[in-house]
Scaffold this motif. Structure first.
Motif, PDB file in Angstrom:
ATOM      1  N   TYR A  70      35.454  52.818 -56.190  1.00 30.68           N
ATOM      2  CA  TYR A  70      34.920  52.363 -57.470  1.00 30.68           C
ATOM      3  C   TYR A  70      35.626  51.082 -57.902  1.00 30.68           C
ATOM      4  O   TYR A  70      36.849  50.982 -57.821  1.00 30.68           O
ATOM      5  CB  TYR A  70      35.111  53.440 -58.546  1.00 30.68           C
ATOM      6  CG  TYR A  70      34.263  54.673 -58.334  1.00 30.68           C
ATOM      7  CD1 TYR A  70      33.004  54.773 -58.893  1.00 30.68           C
ATOM      8  CD2 TYR A  70      34.732  55.728 -57.543  1.00 30.68           C
ATOM      9  CE1 TYR A  70      32.220  55.913 -58.693  1.00 30.68           C
ATOM     10  CE2 TYR A  70      33.956  56.856 -57.331  1.00 30.68           C
ATOM     11  CZ  TYR A  70      32.699  56.939 -57.901  1.00 30.68           C
ATOM     12  OH  TYR A  70      31.915  58.057 -57.701  1.00 30.68           O
ATOM     13  N   THR A  71      34.830  50.115 -58.366  1.00 28.79           N
ATOM     14  CA  THR A  71      35.372  48.889 -58.945  1.00 28.79           C
ATOM     15  C   THR A  71      34.765  48.699 -60.323  1.00 28.79           C
ATOM     16  O   THR A  71      33.541  48.749 -60.481  1.00 28.79           O
ATOM     17  CB  THR A  71      35.032  47.662 -58.071  1.00 28.79           C
ATOM     18  OG1 THR A  71      35.609  47.822 -56.777  1.00 28.79           O
ATOM     19  CG2 THR A  71      35.584  46.386 -58.707  1.00 28.79           C
ATOM     20  N   LEU A  72      35.627  48.493 -61.322  1.00 30.95           N
ATOM     21  CA  LEU A  72      35.177  48.287 -62.696  1.00 30.95           C
ATOM     22  C   LEU A  72      35.432  46.850 -63.121  1.00 30.95           C
ATOM     23  O   LEU A  72      36.569  46.374 -63.074  1.00 30.95           O
ATOM     24  CB  LEU A  72      35.918  49.238 -63.643  1.00 30.95           C
ATOM     25  CG  LEU A  72      35.723  49.002 -65.144  1.00 30.95           C
ATOM     26  CD1 LEU A  72      34.268  49.220 -65.560  1.00 30.95           C
ATOM     27  CD2 LEU A  72      36.658  49.893 -65.955  1.00 30.95           C
ATOM     28  N   LEU A  73      34.379  46.140 -63.527  1.00 33.43           N
ATOM     29  CA  LEU A  73      34.494  44.824 -64.154  1.00 33.43           C
ATOM     30  C   LEU A  73      34.256  45.042 -65.641  1.00 33.43           C
ATOM     31  O   LEU A  73      33.159  45.415 -66.053  1.00 33.43           O
ATOM     32  CB  LEU A  73      33.448  43.853 -63.594  1.00 33.43           C
ATOM     33  CG  LEU A  73      33.366  43.707 -62.068  1.00 33.43           C
ATOM     34  CD1 LEU A  73      32.313  42.656 -61.694  1.00 33.43           C
ATOM     35  CD2 LEU A  73      34.715  43.355 -61.475  1.00 33.43           C
ATOM     36  N   TYR A  74      35.295  44.805 -66.450  1.00 28.98           N
ATOM     37  CA  TYR A  74      35.239  45.179 -67.863  1.00 28.98           C
ATOM     38  C   TYR A  74      35.513  43.955 -68.738  1.00 28.98           C
ATOM     39  O   TYR A  74      36.606  43.395 -68.716  1.00 28.98           O
ATOM     40  CB  TYR A  74      36.262  46.284 -68.128  1.00 28.98           C
ATOM     41  CG  TYR A  74      36.220  46.882 -69.516  1.00 28.98           C
ATOM     42  CD1 TYR A  74      35.075  46.826 -70.314  1.00 28.98           C
ATOM     43  CD2 TYR A  74      37.336  47.538 -70.036  1.00 28.98           C
ATOM     44  CE1 TYR A  74      35.047  47.388 -71.562  1.00 28.98           C
ATOM     45  CE2 TYR A  74      37.326  48.112 -71.286  1.00 28.98           C
ATOM     46  CZ  TYR A  74      36.173  48.032 -72.059  1.00 28.98           C
ATOM     47  OH  TYR A  74      36.139  48.583 -73.310  1.00 28.98           O
ATOM     48  N   ALA A  75      34.519  43.547 -69.523  1.00 29.75           N
ATOM     49  CA  ALA A  75      34.597  42.349 -70.348  1.00 29.75           C
ATOM     50  C   ALA A  75      34.789  42.692 -71.818  1.00 29.75           C
ATOM     51  O   ALA A  75      34.156  43.615 -72.341  1.00 29.75           O
ATOM     52  CB  ALA A  75      33.318  41.507 -70.188  1.00 29.75           C
ATOM     53  N   ASN A  76      35.674  41.933 -72.475  1.00 24.89           N
ATOM     54  CA  ASN A  76      35.913  42.088 -73.906  1.00 24.89           C
ATOM     55  C   ASN A  76      36.186  40.732 -74.529  1.00 24.89           C
ATOM     56  O   ASN A  76      36.465  39.754 -73.832  1.00 24.89           O
ATOM     57  CB  ASN A  76      37.103  43.020 -74.149  1.00 24.89           C
ATOM     58  CG  ASN A  76      36.746  44.482 -73.968  1.00 24.89           C
ATOM     59  OD1 ASN A  76      36.145  45.093 -74.844  1.00 24.89           O
ATOM     60  ND2 ASN A  76      37.106  45.048 -72.828  1.00 24.89           N
ATOM     61  N   VAL A  77      36.107  40.674 -75.855  1.00 22.04           N
ATOM     62  CA  VAL A  77      36.370  39.418 -76.555  1.00 22.04           C
ATOM     63  C   VAL A  77      37.851  39.079 -76.494  1.00 22.04           C
ATOM     64  O   VAL A  77      38.239  37.967 -76.134  1.00 22.04           O
ATOM     65  CB  VAL A  77      35.898  39.497 -78.021  1.00 22.04           C
ATOM     66  CG1 VAL A  77      36.295  38.232 -78.776  1.00 22.04           C
ATOM     67  CG2 VAL A  77      34.388  39.689 -78.082  1.00 22.04           C
ATOM     68  N   SER A  78      38.710  40.049 -76.832  1.00 21.53           N
ATOM     69  CA  SER A  78      40.154  39.809 -76.844  1.00 21.53           C
ATOM     70  C   SER A  78      40.886  40.994 -76.232  1.00 21.53           C
ATOM     71  O   SER A  78      40.295  42.050 -75.983  1.00 21.53           O
ATOM     72  CB  SER A  78      40.650  39.586 -78.278  1.00 21.53           C
ATOM     73  OG  SER A  78      40.576  40.800 -79.014  1.00 21.53           O
ATOM     74  N   GLU A  79      42.176  40.828 -76.018  1.00 23.23           N
ATOM     75  CA  GLU A  79      42.961  41.905 -75.441  1.00 23.23           C
ATOM     76  C   GLU A  79      42.976  43.136 -76.348  1.00 23.23           C
ATOM     77  O   GLU A  79      42.975  44.274 -75.876  1.00 23.23           O
ATOM     78  CB  GLU A  79      44.387  41.426 -75.174  1.00 23.23           C
ATOM     79  CG  GLU A  79      45.221  42.397 -74.366  1.00 23.23           C
ATOM     80  CD  GLU A  79      46.583  41.834 -74.003  1.00 23.23           C
ATOM     81  OE1 GLU A  79      47.264  42.454 -73.174  1.00 23.23           O
ATOM     82  OE2 GLU A  79      46.976  40.778 -74.568  1.00 23.23           O
ATOM     83  N   ALA A  80      42.974  42.903 -77.652  1.00 22.11           N
ATOM     84  CA  ALA A  80      42.986  44.015 -78.605  1.00 22.11           C
ATOM     85  C   ALA A  80      41.701  44.825 -78.564  1.00 22.11           C
ATOM     86  O   ALA A  80      41.652  45.952 -79.060  1.00 22.11           O
ATOM     87  CB  ALA A  80      43.216  43.486 -80.016  1.00 22.11           C
ATOM     88  N   ASP A  81      40.633  44.260 -77.985  1.00 18.68           N
ATOM     89  CA  ASP A  81      39.346  44.949 -77.925  1.00 18.68           C
ATOM     90  C   ASP A  81      39.210  45.868 -76.713  1.00 18.68           C
ATOM     91  O   ASP A  81      38.241  46.630 -76.623  1.00 18.68           O
ATOM     92  CB  ASP A  81      38.204  43.928 -77.900  1.00 18.68           C
ATOM     93  CG  ASP A  81      38.052  43.202 -79.215  1.00 18.68           C
ATOM     94  OD1 ASP A  81      37.835  43.879 -80.231  1.00 18.68           O
ATOM     95  OD2 ASP A  81      38.155  41.958 -79.229  1.00 18.68           O
ATOM     96  N   ILE A  82      40.143  45.817 -75.782  1.00 16.31           N
ATOM     97  CA  ILE A  82      40.036  46.639 -74.580  1.00 16.31           C
ATOM     98  C   ILE A  82      40.183  48.111 -74.954  1.00 16.31           C
ATOM     99  O   ILE A  82      41.206  48.523 -75.488  1.00 16.31           O
ATOM    100  CB  ILE A  82      41.101  46.248 -73.541  1.00 16.31           C
ATOM    101  CG1 ILE A  82      40.942  44.782 -73.130  1.00 16.31           C
ATOM    102  CG2 ILE A  82      40.993  47.144 -72.308  1.00 16.31           C
ATOM    103  CD1 ILE A  82      42.042  44.278 -72.210  1.00 16.31           C
ATOM    104  N   LEU A  83      39.173  48.896 -74.663  1.00 16.00           N
ATOM    105  CA  LEU A  83      39.189  50.323 -74.974  1.00 16.00           C
ATOM    106  C   LEU A  83      39.557  51.134 -73.734  1.00 16.00           C
ATOM    107  O   LEU A  83      39.235  50.754 -72.607  1.00 16.00           O
ATOM    108  CB  LEU A  83      37.816  50.762 -75.495  1.00 16.00           C
ATOM    109  CG  LEU A  83      37.304  50.039 -76.737  1.00 16.00           C
ATOM    110  CD1 LEU A  83      35.922  50.549 -77.127  1.00 16.00           C
ATOM    111  CD2 LEU A  83      38.279  50.168 -77.901  1.00 16.00           C
ATOM    112  N   LEU A  84      40.225  52.254 -73.951  1.00 14.51           N
ATOM    113  CA  LEU A  84      40.636  53.176 -72.884  1.00 14.51           C
ATOM    114  C   LEU A  84      41.473  52.472 -71.819  1.00 14.51           C
ATOM    115  O   LEU A  84      41.446  52.847 -70.642  1.00 14.51           O
ATOM    116  CB  LEU A  84      39.398  53.823 -72.249  1.00 14.51           C
ATOM    117  CG  LEU A  84      38.547  54.673 -73.203  1.00 14.51           C
ATOM    118  CD1 LEU A  84      37.245  55.103 -72.533  1.00 14.51           C
ATOM    119  CD2 LEU A  84      39.324  55.903 -73.669  1.00 14.51           C
TER     120      LEU A  84
END
Length: 334
Positions: free
Chosen positions: A224-238
């Motif tokens: 499994y490979t996850l590409l996970y996009a967010n606006v900022s570091e504080a927005d990263i969930l889990l």
């Protein structure tokens, strides 16, 4: 998760390329349009489990725990579940822990969602354009067999009808009407050699649900490979949970974070999930039925990466994945 824990997380480098067919780093471009809408996501299944076993030192055997063969939820009607606790996660997201009836478990299939709405007569309950109580789907982050609790990770959006209601109105002891579970992607263990998951914002929840289940299966052989996009570091969930899965399963799981506004010293990718990022970390379309690409995020992200959904149907593959040759059989949009 407390703000202290968020501030003390260790940054990890983005993984090296394994599937690149050409050069090029990730393109810097704004993720912001992808996060203007909320997402959420997963039917009914039987999960049998037994508790306890006789002790060799006991004169009488331990009682076997009765098996649960039915979900504590109902996919056909809303049940008012009491809010047990609110656990702040970051500046706009919290875990909402609800009590399940009679201490039962949700028994949800992998990648299944629940639908929520305010309880009848609740003060300040939002309604839709027809005057009916507003509803929204969410994917639980609690295990399907977790007894007595259902946990939703809910991000508050400025225009989020239900998310604002839950964050601003609900207090422990209040109730929220919840219906489900409702199955989404039909997961089968080891069906593919490699599964790529592309997520944005709160769209991580069904992807995490699948990862947690699959990677903790001792018989899992799929990578499994996850590409996970967010606006900022504080927005990263889990983030901590994903990191723990990556540490525990280094040969079968890899996470690639990309940020719109990376902080100084950030060693991950920047910008949205681009053509270059996908080529670098996802097996090529020529692998055929050996691979699957799952995507869950705000509509802007899904449209750009995989093409617009056709209502409740998948719709044709479009965007970057179409450009790279992926077909309808290889792509699933939550």
């Amino acid at each position: 998760m407390s703000s202290l824990r968020l501030a003390t997380r260790i940054l990890r480098p983005v993984p090296v390329r394994h599937f690149s067919t050409g050069g090029g780093g990730s393109t810097k471009s704004s993720n912001l349009p992808f996060y203007l809408g909320g997402v959420g996501l997963a039917g009914l299944a039987t999960y049998l489990y037994l508790g306890g076993s006789p002790s060799p030192f006991s004169s009488s055997p331990t009682k076997t725990k009765p098996k649960q063969d039915k979900s504590a939820l109902d996919p056909e009607r809303f049940l008012d579940l009491k809010l047990k606790a609110i656990e702040p996660y970051n500046y706009n997201t919290a875990r909402f822990v609800f009590e399940l009836p009679n201490g039962g478990a949700a028994l949800s299939p992998v990648t299944s969602l629940v639908v929520v709405r305010p309880s009848e007569g609740a003060e300040g309950a939002p309604v839709d354009k027809k005057g009916n109580l507003a509803v929204r789907p969410y994917t639980p982050i609690s295990s399907p067999d977790q007894e007595g609790e259902l946990v939703l990770l809910i991000k508050k959006y400025d225009k989020g009808v239900i998310s604002k209601y839950v964050h601003e109105r609900l207090q422990p002891g209040d109730t929220l009407a919840i219906k489900g579970p409702i199955s989404k992607f039909a997961y089968q263990a080891n069906e593919f050699d490699h599964v790529a998951l592309i997520g944005g914002g709160s769209g991580i929840t069904p992807l995490y649900q699948l990862l947690h289940h699959a990677l903790n299966d001792s018989g899992n052989r799929t990578r499994y490979t996850l590409l996970y996009a967010n606006v900022s570091e504080a927005d990263i969930l889990l983030r901590d949970e994903l990191a723990a899965l990556e540490r525990a399963h280094p040969n079968t799981f890899r996470v690639v974070h990309t940020l719109d506004s990376p902080p100084a010293g950030w060693t991950g990718a920047s910008g949205y999930v681009s053509r270059e990022l996908i080529k670098a970390h996802v097996p090529p379309a020529k692998e055929g039925n050996k691979i699957k690409v799952l995507i869950c995020g705000p509509p802007g992200q899904i449209n750009a990466v995989a093409g617009q959904k056709d209502g409740m149907k998948q719709g044709a593959v479009g965007g970057i994945l179409k450009e790279l040759g992926y077909t309808e059989d290889q792509v699933f949009k939550f």
